[in-house]
Design a protein around this motif. Structure first.
Motif, mmCIF file in Angstrom:
data_model
loop_
_atom_site.group_PDB
_atom_site.id
_atom_site.type_symbol
_atom_site.label_atom_id
_atom_site.label_comp_id
_atom_site.label_asym_id
_atom_site.label_seq_id
_atom_site.Cartn_x
_atom_site.Cartn_y
_atom_site.Cartn_z
ATOM 1 N N LEU A 183 0.820 -1.224 0.000
ATOM 2 C CA LEU A 183 0.000 0.000 0.000
ATOM 3 C C LEU A 183 0.858 1.280 0.000
ATOM 4 N N ALA A 184 1.688 1.412 1.025
ATOM 5 C CA ALA A 184 2.462 2.656 1.128
ATOM 6 C C ALA A 184 3.486 2.795 -0.012
ATOM 7 N N VAL A 213 1.177 3.987 -2.990
ATOM 8 C CA VAL A 213 0.502 5.283 -2.980
ATOM 9 C C VAL A 213 1.394 6.418 -2.487
ATOM 10 N N VAL A 214 2.396 6.103 -1.661
ATOM 11 C CA VAL A 214 3.253 7.180 -1.182
ATOM 12 C C VAL A 214 4.497 7.317 -2.055
ATOM 13 N N LYS A 253 4.852 5.853 -4.956
ATOM 14 C CA LYS A 253 4.429 5.757 -6.365
ATOM 15 C C LYS A 253 5.161 4.660 -7.142
ATOM 16 N N LEU A 260 3.342 5.088 8.100
ATOM 17 C CA LEU A 260 3.770 4.710 6.752
ATOM 18 C C LEU A 260 3.795 5.917 5.815
ATOM 19 N N LEU A 264 1.490 7.938 4.905
ATOM 20 C CA LEU A 264 0.306 8.244 4.098
ATOM 21 C C LEU A 264 -0.286 9.578 4.534
ATOM 22 N N GLN A 273 -5.146 9.914 1.927
ATOM 23 C CA GLN A 273 -4.797 8.533 1.573
ATOM 24 C C GLN A 273 -5.213 7.555 2.657
#
Ligand SMILES: Nc1ncnc2c1ncn2[C@@H]1O[C@H](COP(=O)(O)OP(=O)(O)OP(=O)(O)O)[C@@H](O)[C@H]1O
Ligand SMILES: [Mg+2]
Lengths: 241, 217
Positions: A103-104, A107-108, A110, B123, B125, B129
């Motif tokens: 996930l991270a 989305v973080v 990329k 993390l 986010l 998010q």
């Protein structure tokens, strides 16, 4: 070597209640620091200040080139370099192990999903759980969940790892597998700060041990020295208890 | 002239039912969209925003739906804003739904504990998010039963718009009763149609909850 983590006279209070004041601590790259102390002495709070989960009221914290002051708002850059593992695992129950880990990075950072999957596979191998990659967290044992949580943090390639009593919620027979992963991580050169009640682990694995008492760093030193030769009666009492 | 309740009359009722259904869908979609935006703000927004949303919810919840409908229909026409009944009905039901859905969904978001947020924070986010990938998907799962339960209420409550002359299912039944004088036949049919709309909703809710549980365990 210049420190990778440095707490400079930080203080923390909840309203009128002071948790600690003027705490300073310095951690070198690759160093493993164990934080011990009685319940309520402020160990978790200090740890959580290091990645900004708790706001400090005074002093400043330097971590891997980032700086937190009481007024600091943007913590994302810093958090990219600091991994954290919690007592309660805090895995995302609606996501598989793979999705928890990717996930991270996706989305973080990329990363493309193939890249993220490759990272997930590699960190899962390092905690010995590659066969659980498509499982959901609640089908795993506590020890396995905690290893996934460690893998999830490692997937961000942090420079510093924070552990808050990560074996305290586990059945005694499951703590070993998690401690083993942490030991391997320490051996691989990761900078680690861990709050723990596992005295044996602190003594054997941590380079430095910090004893917190009454909102202060009461005693601090090389682990073997500190455990065999405690200077303050408070630490002596704590170790014997 | 008194007519006998017949198949044609059932068709008439079903036509009323399509209005009941359309109004329910409109109010759910519009109210739901508003609530989807406002529920997270109600939990996370700056305090003036939270207070305003909370105030909106309190006021709407404390006002009988019928009064909201009258305000939209007669009240606005008093200000020389003339809304057609469908519009007035749609708006008032949407307002009503939004307030209740904000409250239901707020509870579902708050049911997701702080450790999940903190794991997201750790993390790196962003807040959005965390909401998008961690909190809302989990909140969504627990939101299904109360949301569908509320939708069933909305379907039944659409009947209040009969009072501004809108011929939905209940009003259609009333009109029929006036020409047939067969209240049992008419209103049992009306009740049966309501049941045929509401029961599948409840089944869908059970099915969705079941599917999510199977997929994730
Ligand atoms: N959110 C909070 N609000 C008010 N007080 C708090 C809060 N969190 C912690 N405290 C207080 O701060 C002090 C330090 O708590 P902390 O959790 O850091 O202790 P700890 O050393 O980690 O203890 P334990 O071994 O039980 O985990 C305690 O007295 C606690 O009651
Ligand atoms: Mg603690």
């Amino acid at each position: 070597m210049s420190p990778i983590v440095e707490l400079k006279r930080i203080s923390k209070s909840y309203g009128a209640v002071k948790v600690f004041e003027g705490i300073s601590l310095s951690v070198k790259p690759g160093e493993v620091v164990a934080v011990i102390g009685r319940s309520g002495s402020g160990k978790s709070t200090m740890l959580r200040c290091i990645n900004g989960l708790e706001r400090i009221q005074g002093g400043e914290i330097h971590v891997a080139g980032h700086c937190i002051k009481p007024e600091t708002k943007n913590l994302q850059e810093l958090r990219l370099d600091v991994g954290m593992v919690f007592q309660s695992y805090a895995l995302f129950p609606h996501l598989t192990v793979r999705e928890n880990i990717t996930l991270a990075p996706r989305v973080v950072k990329k990363l493309r999903s193939e890249e993220a999957d490759a990272v997930a596979a590699s960190v899962l191998k390092s905690v010995g759980l590659i066969e659980k990659i498509d499982a959901y967290p609640d089908s795993l044992s506590g020890g396995q969940q905690q290893r996934v949580a460690i893998a999830r943090a490692l997937a961000m390639k942090p420079k510093v790892m924070l552990f808050d009593e990560v074996t305290s919620a586990l059945d005694p027979e499951l703590t070993g597998e998690v401690l083993k992963v942490m030991e391997e991580l320490a051996a691989a050169g990761m900078t680690m700060i861990l709050v723990t009640h596992e005295m044996r682990f602190a003594e054997n694995i941590a380079d430095t041990t910090v004893f917190m008492h009454k909102g202060k760093i009461w005693e601090e030193g090389a682990s073997n020295e500190l455990f065999t030769n405690p200077k303050t009666p408070e630490l002596r009492g704590f170790i014997q208890a | 002239m008194i007519q006998t309740f017949s198949w044609d009359h059932v068709i008439f009722l079903l036509r009323g039912a399509t209005w009941t259904l359309s109004l329910s869908i409109i109010s759910f979609l519009v109210g739901g969209a508003v609530a989807l935006l406002l529920a997270p703000l109600r939990v996370l927004g700056p305090s003036p925003v939270r207070a305003s949303i909370s105030g909106y919810v309190q006021i709407v919840q404390a006002t009988p739906l019928l009064i909201v409908v009258f305000l939209a229909f007669y009240g606005l026409s008093f200000l020389n804003i003339h809304l057609p009944p469908l519009f007035a009905a749609g708006i008032s039901l949407s307002i009503y739904s939004s307030a209740f859905l904000i409250e239901i969904w707020r509870g579902c978001i708050q049911a997701i504990g702080r450790p999940q947020w903190e794991a997201g924070d750790a993390l790196a986010l962003s807040l959005v998010q965390q909401l998008r990938y961690i909190i809302l998907p989990q909140a969504f799962r627990i939101a299904i039963p109360p949301t569908v339960g509320f939708m069933v209420q909305v379907v039944k409550n659409t009947s209040v718009v009969a009072l501004i002359g809108f011929v939905e299912l209940t009003r259609a039944g009333q009109l029929l009763n006036n020409i047939t004088f067969q209240p049992f036949a008419v209103f049992l049919t009306v009740a049966a149609i309501y049941f045929c709309v509401c029961f599948p909703l409840s089944l869908t809710s059970k099915y969705l909850s079941w599917r999510i549980n199977v997929a994730h365990r």
